[in-house]
Design an enzyme around this catalytic site. Structure first.
Site, PDB file in Angstrom:
ATOM      1  CD1 TRP A 184      -7.797  20.164  25.403  1.00 30.88           C
ATOM      2  CD2 TRP A 184      -6.395  21.252  23.784  1.00 30.88           C
ATOM      3  NE1 TRP A 184      -8.617  20.391  24.067  1.00 30.88           N
ATOM      4  CE2 TRP A 184      -7.479  21.184  23.180  1.00 30.88           C
ATOM      5  CE3 TRP A 184      -5.356  21.802  23.021  1.00 30.88           C
ATOM      6  CZ2 TRP A 184      -8.022  21.780  21.800  1.00 30.88           C
ATOM      7  CZ3 TRP A 184      -5.619  22.421  21.839  1.00 30.88           C
ATOM      8  CH2 TRP A 184      -7.023  22.270  21.412  1.00 30.88           C
ATOM      9  CG  ASP A 185       1.116  18.869  27.173  1.00 25.73           C
ATOM     10  OD1 ASP A 185       1.325  18.401  28.024  1.00 25.73           O
ATOM     11  OD2 ASP A 185       1.971  19.370  26.612  1.00 25.73           O
ATOM     12  CG  ASN A 186      -0.633  23.557  31.081  1.00 28.20           C
ATOM     13  OD1 ASN A 186      -1.604  24.220  30.668  1.00 28.20           O
ATOM     14  ND2 ASN A 186       0.334  23.903  31.788  1.00 28.20           N
TER      15      ASN A 186
ATOM     16  CG  ASP B 259       4.263  20.757  23.559  1.00 29.65           C
ATOM     17  OD1 ASP B 259       5.499  21.049  23.849  1.00 29.65           O
ATOM     18  OD2 ASP B 259       4.000  20.164  24.456  1.00 29.65           O
TER      19      ASP B 259
END
Length: 220
Positions: free
Chosen positions: A7-9, A165
């Site tokens: 996951w990106d943050n 995102d």
């Protein structure tokens, strides 16, 4: 079989990108320069341009840009003294995946900022591996952040799914050979995600892709 989801943050798990843009916009405005959200979404979040590059493109003198950006950075650190809101469905989705699949965090933020963003929500405890800007020499869109995560997990790219995102993050995952689901936010939604495995409106949309990929593998 998908063994890990990476996951990106910022802008995906926490609403920090909106906060950072708003602080930048206000700092530029006080200096007499208008910063459009679409321009920021494409150039900073999509094309990985630095704030100083964007300031120059808007006609801001370098010396003034340095002061404005320093002011923005100080304001952002002050804001991190308060909790940064999680985006919709994040806690339920990460919690629902915990124990079913290995989880990793791959972010371009420094570790100290990541820890400050999450210090009150308990989310970091779900991640087996956390790759930050402190761990790599080449940030996204370079593949190194994801390659570093693969190395630490001991997995091949095809055993992982990335979630991002922005086009910048998507390009990083794609270059590392990892299929990527994109969940755009209001700043990144205008970007081109032609390399994405899928595009979802909410983080919870990742669940159906993980389930589908797991079911597909089990049928082989």
């Amino acid at each position: 079989m998908i063994e890990a989801i990476l996951w990106d943050n910022d802008g995906l798990l926490v609403d920090s990108e909106a906060l950072f843009f708003d602080l930048t916009r206000k700092a530029f405005e006080r200096a007499g320069y208008l910063l459009d959200s679409m321009y920021w979404g494409v150039e900073y979040l999509g094309n990985a341009k630095h704030s100083s590059e964007i300031a120059r493109e808007l006609g801001m003198p370098s010396e003034l840009a340095g002061r404005v950006i320093e002011e923005r950075n100080e304001a952002f650190l002050q804001c991190l003294e308060n909790p940064v809101p999680l985006l919709p469905d994040v806690f339920q989705t990460i919690g629902g995946l915990s124990g079913r699949v290995r989880l990793g965090l791959v972010t371009g933020s420094p570790r100290d900022k990541v820890e400050r963003m999450h210090r009150d929500n308990g989310l970091l405890g779900y991640f087996e591996v956390i790759i930050t800007d402190d761990d790599i020499a080449f940030p996204k869109p370079h593949p190194e952040p994801y390659l570093k995560a693969l190395e630490r997990l001991g997995l091949e790219p095809g055993k992982c799914l990335a979630v991002e995102d922005s086009r910048r993050g998507l390009a990083s995952a794609h270059a590392a050979g990892i299929p990527c689901v994109v969940v755009p936010n209001y700043l990144t939604r205008i970007q081109n995600f032609d390399q994405a495995y899928a595009v979802e409106g909410r983080v919870s949309g990742v669940l159906k892709h993980y389930d589908a990929l797991s079911l597909k593998e089990s049928d082989l």
